[in-house]
Design a protein around this motif. Structure first.
Motif, PDB file in Angstrom:
ATOM      1  N   SER A   7      26.755  43.950  41.423  1.00  0.00           N
ATOM      2  CA  SER A   7      28.083  44.303  41.939  1.00  0.00           C
ATOM      3  C   SER A   7      28.516  43.322  43.016  1.00  0.00           C
ATOM      4  CB  SER A   7      28.094  45.723  42.477  1.00  0.00           C
ATOM      5  OG  SER A   7      27.163  45.882  43.516  1.00  0.00           O
ATOM      6  N   HIS A   9      31.669  42.999  45.936  1.00  0.00           N
ATOM      7  CA  HIS A   9      32.749  43.668  46.660  1.00  0.00           C
ATOM      8  C   HIS A   9      32.831  45.157  46.302  1.00  0.00           C
ATOM      9  CE1 HIS A   9      34.175  39.888  48.239  1.00  0.00           C
ATOM     10  NE2 HIS A   9      34.287  39.405  47.011  1.00  0.00           N
ATOM     11  N   ILE A  10      31.762  45.698  45.760  1.00  0.00           N
ATOM     12  CA  ILE A  10      31.670  47.126  45.458  1.00  0.00           C
ATOM     13  C   ILE A  10      30.388  47.630  46.087  1.00  0.00           C
ATOM     14  CG2 ILE A  10      31.331  48.839  43.631  1.00  0.00           C
ATOM     15  CD1 ILE A  10      33.137  47.227  41.868  1.00  0.00           C
ATOM     16  N   SER A  43      32.953  44.218  39.763  1.00  0.00           N
ATOM     17  CA  SER A  43      33.603  43.572  40.902  1.00  0.00           C
ATOM     18  C   SER A  43      34.950  44.219  41.183  1.00  0.00           C
ATOM     19  CB  SER A  43      33.788  42.072  40.647  1.00  0.00           C
ATOM     20  OG  SER A  43      34.642  41.852  39.553  1.00  0.00           O
ATOM     21  N   ASP A  44      35.366  44.052  42.417  1.00  0.00           N
ATOM     22  CA  ASP A  44      36.682  44.496  42.872  1.00  0.00           C
ATOM     23  C   ASP A  44      37.436  43.207  43.179  1.00  0.00           C
ATOM     24  OD1 ASP A  44      38.917  45.490  44.101  1.00  0.00           O
ATOM     25  OD2 ASP A  44      37.839  46.980  45.290  1.00  0.00           O
ATOM     26  N   HIS A  48      38.811  44.998  49.180  1.00  0.00           N
ATOM     27  CA  HIS A  48      39.077  46.386  49.573  1.00  0.00           C
ATOM     28  C   HIS A  48      40.562  46.674  49.712  1.00  0.00           C
ATOM     29  CE1 HIS A  48      34.852  47.095  49.918  1.00  0.00           C
ATOM     30  NE2 HIS A  48      34.717  46.005  50.660  1.00  0.00           N
ATOM     31  N   ASP A  54      42.424  46.215  39.444  1.00  0.00           N
ATOM     32  CA  ASP A  54      41.614  45.273  40.231  1.00  0.00           C
ATOM     33  C   ASP A  54      40.119  45.522  40.096  1.00  0.00           C
ATOM     34  OD1 ASP A  54      41.637  47.620  41.698  1.00  0.00           O
ATOM     35  OD2 ASP A  54      41.663  46.603  43.631  1.00  0.00           O
ATOM     36  N   LYS A  55      39.719  46.572  39.406  1.00  0.00           N
ATOM     37  CA  LYS A  55      38.291  46.815  39.144  1.00  0.00           C
ATOM     38  C   LYS A  55      37.949  46.123  37.830  1.00  0.00           C
ATOM     39  CE  LYS A  55      37.998  49.726  42.599  1.00  0.00           C
ATOM     40  NZ  LYS A  55      39.152  49.386  43.425  1.00  0.00           N
ATOM     41  N   LYS A  74      39.350  45.098  32.698  1.00  0.00           N
ATOM     42  CA  LYS A  74      39.897  45.382  34.024  1.00  0.00           C
ATOM     43  C   LYS A  74      40.658  46.695  33.956  1.00  0.00           C
ATOM     44  CE  LYS A  74      40.518  40.762  35.888  1.00  0.00           C
ATOM     45  NZ  LYS A  74      41.472  39.857  36.526  1.00  0.00           N
ATOM     46  N   SER A  77      40.442  52.001  37.856  1.00  0.00           N
ATOM     47  CA  SER A  77      39.250  52.612  38.449  1.00  0.00           C
ATOM     48  C   SER A  77      37.996  51.969  37.865  1.00  0.00           C
ATOM     49  CB  SER A  77      39.228  54.127  38.185  1.00  0.00           C
ATOM     50  OG  SER A  77      38.921  54.388  36.831  1.00  0.00           O
ATOM     51  N   LEU A  78      36.914  52.090  38.584  1.00  0.00           N
ATOM     52  CA  LEU A  78      35.639  51.541  38.129  1.00  0.00           C
ATOM     53  C   LEU A  78      35.174  52.250  36.858  1.00  0.00           C
ATOM     54  CD1 LEU A  78      33.596  49.408  38.879  1.00  0.00           C
ATOM     55  CD2 LEU A  78      32.386  51.112  40.232  1.00  0.00           C
TER      56      LEU A  78
END
Length: 141
Positions: A7, A9-10, A43-44, A48, A54-55, A74, A77-78
């Motif tokens: 991961s 940025h998560i 990744s994000d 933040h 963006d996920k 993409k 949400s994740l």
């Protein structure tokens, strides 16, 4: 099949890794014998900051005897990103396995009901139809 979750940025946790691994493994379970490794990258893209789609989930997988394949999804949400990428990976493997089966097995021919009968019976049936058609023409003349 070896599964690795990375991961960026998560906030990574054991719980997240287990959930992602289980989700992807469930989708690819049918191909377990054909895969050597699966690597999942989360990744994000906007770090933040808020933003749509963006996920990101990228799944790299290596079918035995073939080059590695990769799919990306993409989403907002994740969970959606992981589910979308897992579905894409399953479809890619289904496509690959379908192509391999087509090469191994002879091409399938559409079944013709007349082919199931004996050749002589087919020939006799055609001659009988021709005979009846001529009789009908002679009767109408």
């Amino acid at each position: 099949m070896q599964v690795q979750v990375n991961s960026k940025h998560i906030q990574g946790s054991v719980r997240l890794q287990e959930w992602v691994s289980a989700t992807v493994t469930d989708q690819l379970d049918h191909f377990d014998d054909h895969l050597t490794r699966v690597e999942i990258h989360l990744s994000d893209d906007n770090a933040h900051k808020a933003g749509s789609d963006d996920k990101r989930c990228q799944i790299e997988f290596r079918p035995k005897g073939h080059q590695a394949m990769s799919v990306t999804h993409k989403a907002e949400s994740l969970e959606q990103a992981v589910n979308g990428a897992a579905t894409k990976a399953r479809h890619a493997l289904e496509h690959l396995m379908g192509k391999l089966e087509a090469k191994i097995t002879p091409s399938k021919v559409l079944s013709d009901p007349l082919q199931d009968e004996e050749p002589k019976a087919v020939k006799d049936a055609l001659l009988q139809e021709e005979f009846l058609a001529k009789q009908h023409e002679l009767g109408n003349s």
